[in-house]
Design a protein around this motif. Structure first.
Motif, PDB file in Angstrom:
ATOM      1  N   ASP A  55       0.825  -1.203   0.000  1.00  0.00           N
ATOM      2  CA  ASP A  55       0.000   0.000   0.000  1.00  0.00           C
ATOM      3  C   ASP A  55       0.864   1.260   0.000  1.00  0.00           C
ATOM      4  OD1 ASP A  55      -2.679   1.041   0.007  1.00  0.00           O
ATOM      5  OD2 ASP A  55      -2.347   1.670   2.085  1.00  0.00           O
ATOM      6  N   ASP A  56       1.930   1.256   0.784  1.00  0.00           N
ATOM      7  CA  ASP A  56       2.842   2.411   0.828  1.00  0.00           C
ATOM      8  C   ASP A  56       3.551   2.615  -0.509  1.00  0.00           C
ATOM      9  OD1 ASP A  56       2.126   2.845   3.455  1.00  0.00           O
ATOM     10  OD2 ASP A  56       3.927   1.924   4.302  1.00  0.00           O
ATOM     11  N   GLU A  68       2.889   5.881  -2.826  1.00  0.00           N
ATOM     12  CA  GLU A  68       4.020   6.764  -3.130  1.00  0.00           C
ATOM     13  C   GLU A  68       4.169   6.955  -4.637  1.00  0.00           C
ATOM     14  OE1 GLU A  68       8.790   6.461  -2.692  1.00  0.00           O
ATOM     15  OE2 GLU A  68       7.637   5.978  -0.902  1.00  0.00           O
ATOM     16  N   LEU A  69       4.111   5.871  -5.381  1.00  0.00           N
ATOM     17  CA  LEU A  69       4.252   5.948  -6.832  1.00  0.00           C
ATOM     18  C   LEU A  69       3.125   6.769  -7.449  1.00  0.00           C
ATOM     19  CD1 LEU A  69       5.897   5.008  -9.275  1.00  0.00           C
ATOM     20  CD2 LEU A  69       4.435   2.998  -9.382  1.00  0.00           C
ATOM     21  N   TYR A 105       1.487  -2.020 -12.059  1.00  0.00           N
ATOM     22  CA  TYR A 105       1.103  -3.399 -12.352  1.00  0.00           C
ATOM     23  C   TYR A 105       2.092  -4.388 -11.736  1.00  0.00           C
ATOM     24  CZ  TYR A 105       0.629  -7.729 -14.980  1.00  0.00           C
ATOM     25  OH  TYR A 105       0.510  -9.053 -15.317  1.00  0.00           O
ATOM     26  N   LEU A 106       3.382  -4.114 -11.865  1.00  0.00           N
ATOM     27  CA  LEU A 106       4.394  -5.021 -11.319  1.00  0.00           C
ATOM     28  C   LEU A 106       4.359  -5.056  -9.795  1.00  0.00           C
ATOM     29  CD1 LEU A 106       7.380  -4.299 -13.741  1.00  0.00           C
ATOM     30  CD2 LEU A 106       5.896  -6.326 -13.683  1.00  0.00           C
ATOM     31  N   ILE A 107       4.090  -3.910  -9.179  1.00  0.00           N
ATOM     32  CA  ILE A 107       3.954  -3.878  -7.718  1.00  0.00           C
ATOM     33  C   ILE A 107       2.776  -4.753  -7.299  1.00  0.00           C
ATOM     34  CG2 ILE A 107       3.295  -2.396  -5.767  1.00  0.00           C
ATOM     35  CD1 ILE A 107       4.958  -0.152  -7.102  1.00  0.00           C
ATOM     36  N   ARG A 108       1.656  -4.629  -8.014  1.00  0.00           N
ATOM     37  CA  ARG A 108       0.464  -5.423  -7.691  1.00  0.00           C
ATOM     38  C   ARG A 108       0.723  -6.918  -7.930  1.00  0.00           C
ATOM     39  NH1 ARG A 108      -4.410  -4.298  -5.034  1.00  0.00           N
ATOM     40  NH2 ARG A 108      -5.566  -6.217  -5.202  1.00  0.00           N
TER      41      ARG A 108
END
Length: 150
Positions: free
Chosen positions: A62-63, A67-68, A108-111
């Motif tokens: 979530d952070d 931030e992004l 997308y990659l973070i998710r």
């Protein structure tokens, strides 16, 4: 009194005002985060073991995505709304579009990484329920915001 003597007082007043606004924003963000934690905890019905593993992973995700979104997307929104689109060359527009697409890819990659980590913590049905609950929370928050502004 001269301007030189007033300047320190004006600077102090401005600093206090800005600090107060930042504190209010941080307080609001913390309040929303607490509401989200309570909502998701209730919706997901996590076991104690699941909750101990889930929350650090979720908070990190979530952070990162917050931030992004707020670093880059805010910049993009300003550029989209400042009128410079009308004067932008095709080359500049192409570069700007590539930047937006790159940020979308990062999100997308973070998710995707988050979902992979969740598979070791929660059963697939709860992961899907998390996605649904996040959307419901956002809707509920937006609804509350709209009702307050009326």
């Amino acid at each position: 009194m001269t301007i030189k003597k007033l300047f320190p007082y004006l600077f102090l007043l401005l600093s206090v005002t800005i600090y107060g606004q930042n504190e209010k924003l941080k307080e609001k963000k913390d309040q929303i985060k607490a509401m989200k934690v309570a909502f998701l905890t209730n919706e997901l019905n996590l076991t104690k073991d699941e909750a101990e593993k889930f929350w650090p992973v979720y908070n990190s995700y979530d952070d990162k995505q917050f931030e992004l979104r707020h670093q880059k997307m805010k910049t993009y929104a300003k550029k989209l709304n400042d009128g410079s689109l009308d004067t932008m060359s095709d080359k500049e527009a192409s570069i700007f579009l590539n930047q937006i697409e790159s940020t979308d890819e990062e999100l997308y990659l973070i998710r995707k990484k988050f979902n992979a980590a969740l598979r070791n913590i929660l059963p697939p049905a709860k992961i899907l329920k998390l996605r649904k609950s996040e959307v419901e929370f956002d809707r509920k928050l937006l609804h509350q915001y709209r009702n307050r502004t009326k």
